[in-house]
Every structure is written in C-alpha cells, then in structure tokens.
Motif scaffolding. Structure first.
Motif, PDB file in Angstrom:
ATOM      1  N   ASP A   5       5.212 -35.927 -28.505  1.00  0.00           N
ATOM      2  CA  ASP A   5       5.848 -37.147 -27.991  1.00  0.00           C
ATOM      3  C   ASP A   5       7.317 -37.217 -28.399  1.00  0.00           C
ATOM      4  OD1 ASP A   5       3.556 -38.011 -26.725  1.00  0.00           O
ATOM      5  OD2 ASP A   5       2.888 -39.232 -28.422  1.00  0.00           O
ATOM      6  N   LYS A   6       7.602 -36.827 -29.645  1.00  0.00           N
ATOM      7  CA  LYS A   6       8.994 -36.816 -30.103  1.00  0.00           C
ATOM      8  C   LYS A   6       9.825 -35.822 -29.290  1.00  0.00           C
ATOM      9  CE  LYS A   6       7.698 -37.988 -34.830  1.00  0.00           C
ATOM     10  NZ  LYS A   6       7.490 -37.461 -36.188  1.00  0.00           N
ATOM     11  N   ILE A   7       9.262 -34.653 -29.072  1.00  0.00           N
ATOM     12  CA  ILE A   7       9.978 -33.621 -28.326  1.00  0.00           C
ATOM     13  C   ILE A   7      10.256 -34.093 -26.900  1.00  0.00           C
ATOM     14  CG2 ILE A   7       9.765 -31.298 -27.348  1.00  0.00           C
ATOM     15  CD1 ILE A   7       8.128 -30.606 -29.924  1.00  0.00           C
ATOM     16  N   PHE A  55      18.369 -41.523 -30.441  1.00  0.00           N
ATOM     17  CA  PHE A  55      18.187 -40.070 -30.383  1.00  0.00           C
ATOM     18  C   PHE A  55      18.208 -39.483 -31.790  1.00  0.00           C
ATOM     19  CE2 PHE A  55      19.720 -35.758 -30.483  1.00  0.00           C
ATOM     20  CZ  PHE A  55      18.969 -35.116 -29.504  1.00  0.00           C
ATOM     21  N   LEU A  56      19.206 -39.862 -32.586  1.00  0.00           N
ATOM     22  CA  LEU A  56      19.341 -39.300 -33.928  1.00  0.00           C
ATOM     23  C   LEU A  56      18.135 -39.624 -34.799  1.00  0.00           C
ATOM     24  CD1 LEU A  56      23.109 -39.925 -34.754  1.00  0.00           C
ATOM     25  CD2 LEU A  56      21.986 -37.756 -34.203  1.00  0.00           C
ATOM     26  N   ALA A  57      17.594 -40.809 -34.665  1.00  0.00           N
ATOM     27  CA  ALA A  57      16.443 -41.183 -35.483  1.00  0.00           C
ATOM     28  C   ALA A  57      15.254 -40.264 -35.208  1.00  0.00           C
ATOM     29  CB  ALA A  57      16.069 -42.639 -35.220  1.00  0.00           C
ATOM     30  N   VAL A  58      14.988 -40.002 -33.925  1.00  0.00           N
ATOM     31  CA  VAL A  58      13.850 -39.145 -33.576  1.00  0.00           C
ATOM     32  C   VAL A  58      14.166 -37.694 -33.889  1.00  0.00           C
ATOM     33  CG1 VAL A  58      12.315 -38.407 -31.709  1.00  0.00           C
ATOM     34  CG2 VAL A  58      13.125 -40.769 -31.788  1.00  0.00           C
ATOM     35  N   GLN A  59      15.383 -37.243 -33.561  1.00  0.00           N
ATOM     36  CA  GLN A  59      15.768 -35.856 -33.849  1.00  0.00           C
ATOM     37  C   GLN A  59      15.637 -35.546 -35.339  1.00  0.00           C
ATOM     38  OE1 GLN A  59      19.907 -33.529 -33.284  1.00  0.00           O
ATOM     39  NE2 GLN A  59      19.631 -34.723 -35.135  1.00  0.00           N
ATOM     40  N   ASP A  60      16.184 -36.428 -36.179  1.00  0.00           N
ATOM     41  CA  ASP A  60      16.150 -36.176 -37.614  1.00  0.00           C
ATOM     42  C   ASP A  60      14.720 -36.147 -38.145  1.00  0.00           C
ATOM     43  OD1 ASP A  60      18.872 -36.156 -37.431  1.00  0.00           O
ATOM     44  OD2 ASP A  60      19.200 -38.016 -38.533  1.00  0.00           O
ATOM     45  N   GLU A  61      13.878 -37.027 -37.660  1.00  0.00           N
ATOM     46  CA  GLU A  61      12.478 -37.028 -38.086  1.00  0.00           C
ATOM     47  C   GLU A  61      11.790 -35.728 -37.691  1.00  0.00           C
ATOM     48  OE1 GLU A  61       8.493 -39.834 -37.560  1.00  0.00           O
ATOM     49  OE2 GLU A  61      10.461 -40.571 -36.910  1.00  0.00           O
TER      50      GLU A  61
END
Length: 266
Positions: A5-7, A55-61
C-alpha cells in the motif's frame, strides 16, 4: 498501510507530479516487487522540485523499514587491518554501513543518477537515502552556479541511510591510458573527502571505489592511489578514527586485501 500500500501510494503521488510516465508505468505488473521497481524508477527520474510532506512521511517510513530488513552494519565493529589499525576493509552494499559518512562517486551535476534502477553507486545511494538527497544536492549546486569540478568534496545529510552524512566527490573519467592528471584528481578526491570529514568533526568514513566501473579507472591503479592517499592523510591527522574501504566486487576485494594485508582479530 502495509508495504505494498505504501509503495502504490508513493507511485500514485509521483505519477501525479509526472503524468508523462503513466503509460510506461502501466507496463509494470501489480505485484510488490514490480511496483517497488517502478517506485525506484520514478524516484530516479524525478527532477529536483519541492517535496510533498505526505510523500516524505510515507517514503521515509518505507525506506527505514527496508533498512532494518536489509540489516545495518556497524562500522565501529568492523575489524581493522593488522598493518593499518585505523583502516578496515568490507565487501558489501555501502548503503548498509552506519558510519559518520559514506562517500558517493558522483557526476559533475551532483544530482544523482537519472537512469532508472542503474547499478552505479550514485543511484544506489540516492535511492536508499530518499528524494531529500537530490534536493539537498540541488540546493548546493544552485548556490555554486557551475558543475562540480573533479577532486573536490561536498557534504549533505544521509537522510534515510544509516550513515549520518554523504560526502559527494567527482572522480576522473579515464579514456584510454591513465594520465598524470587522472591520478592527481583521484588522489584529490580521497584527500578532499577526508579533509571535509575532519572539518565537520566526523570520526568514521567509508569510501567506495571512486572512478572505477562507469568511469573506467583501472581497479588496481585506483586502489593503489586510494590506499596511499588515505594512509598518508591518517599519518598527519588523528581526528578521523576509522576509514573503511568498501568494495562490492570480488576483484576489488582481492586487490585491496593484497595492498592492505589481513584483518586484525576483533
């Protein structure tokens, strides 16, 4: 959100920014591995521009979870070389190393590799660090106003890498025979990175094999310059406690082992 889902969410946000890639994105299957490759491809081709906080929040996670799964290698725990008590040799992916700084073999634009999923070290480091790294490099280059010369060094945060910082240096591209200028510029890369690290009070630095591979500097000659330059620097400066020669290919591991000698038992 789970991993897939994140991807998919990240891919969706990037395609909103870059709709010209939608047709190419359709060619990627829906499975997690293929969608992750699409994500890396889109991150690689994205030009410098402001980054959305969501975007950054999900990317970093995502990137930090991948870092944990891949496994972090502690530079402080690596055995040093018998003959060189502040030098270690390690074979593997440099993006796994927890050091004060790792060295990126950059190009003159200093923005990372824009070729999707390319195997160069520049692509690997930018892909693991996240898109903030390209933004930071872009800011440096905007202030500088001209391409990065060979043999210098710039420093940025490491973002999602285990390393605190990245030292970016541009080595010589060899065409035909290695020239005296090629050798001088390559040695300057190593000195400039170490000087930058010392200036910022960093104690551990991991070097990739600068200018080999895509830049065609012969492996053995490059390693000889690297070892000589680093050992000379360490003899004159005590602030840097550990330098790691990071190699990926077996040929480089063999060359460095011959030049440095055996590891000291931890």
């Amino acid at each position: 959100m789970n991993q897939i889902d994140k991807i998919r969410s990240l891919n969706h946000m990037l395609l909103d920014e870059m709709p010209g890639y939608r047709a190419q994105a359709q060619a990627f299957p829906a499975d997690e591995s293929s969608q992750r490759r699409l994500l890396r491809s889109l991150m690689n081709v994205r030009p410098p521009m402001p980054l959305r906080p969501d975007f950054l929040a999900v990317q970093d996670e995502l990137l930090r979870a991948e870092r944990v799964r891949q496994g972090v290698v502690e530079v402080d725990a690596l055995p040093v070389i018998d003959a060189h008590p502040r030098i270690a040799l390690w074979q593997g992916d440099i993006t796994r190393l927890r050091a004060d700084a790792i060295v990126n073999a950059a190009n003159a634009a200093l923005l990372g590799c824009f070729h999707p999923c390319h195997s160069c070290i520049d692509n690997a480091i930018h892909s693991a660090a996240g898109l903030q790294l390209r933004q930071a490099c872009h800011a440096l280059m905007e202030r500088q106003g001209h391409p990065e010369p060979n043999g210098q060094a710039k420093i940025t945060p490491g973002y999602n890498l285990p390393a605190r910082y990245v030292l970016h240096t541009v080595g010589p591209v060899v065409s035909g025979r290695v020239t005296a200028r090629d050798r001088t510029e390559l040695a300057s890369c190593y000195r400039a990175c170490l000087a930058c690290a010392a200036e910022h009070e960093l104690e551990s630095v991991a070097f990739c094999c600068i200018s080999t591979g895509e830049f065609h500097f012969p492996n053995e000659a490059a390693a000889e310059i690297a070892v000589r330059t680093v050992t000379d620097f360490l003899q004159q400066h005590v602030s840097i406690k550990k330098v790691v020669f990071n190699v990926f290919k077996d040929i480089d591991a063999t060359i460095y082992r011959k030049l440095l000698g055996p590891d000291r038992t931890p």
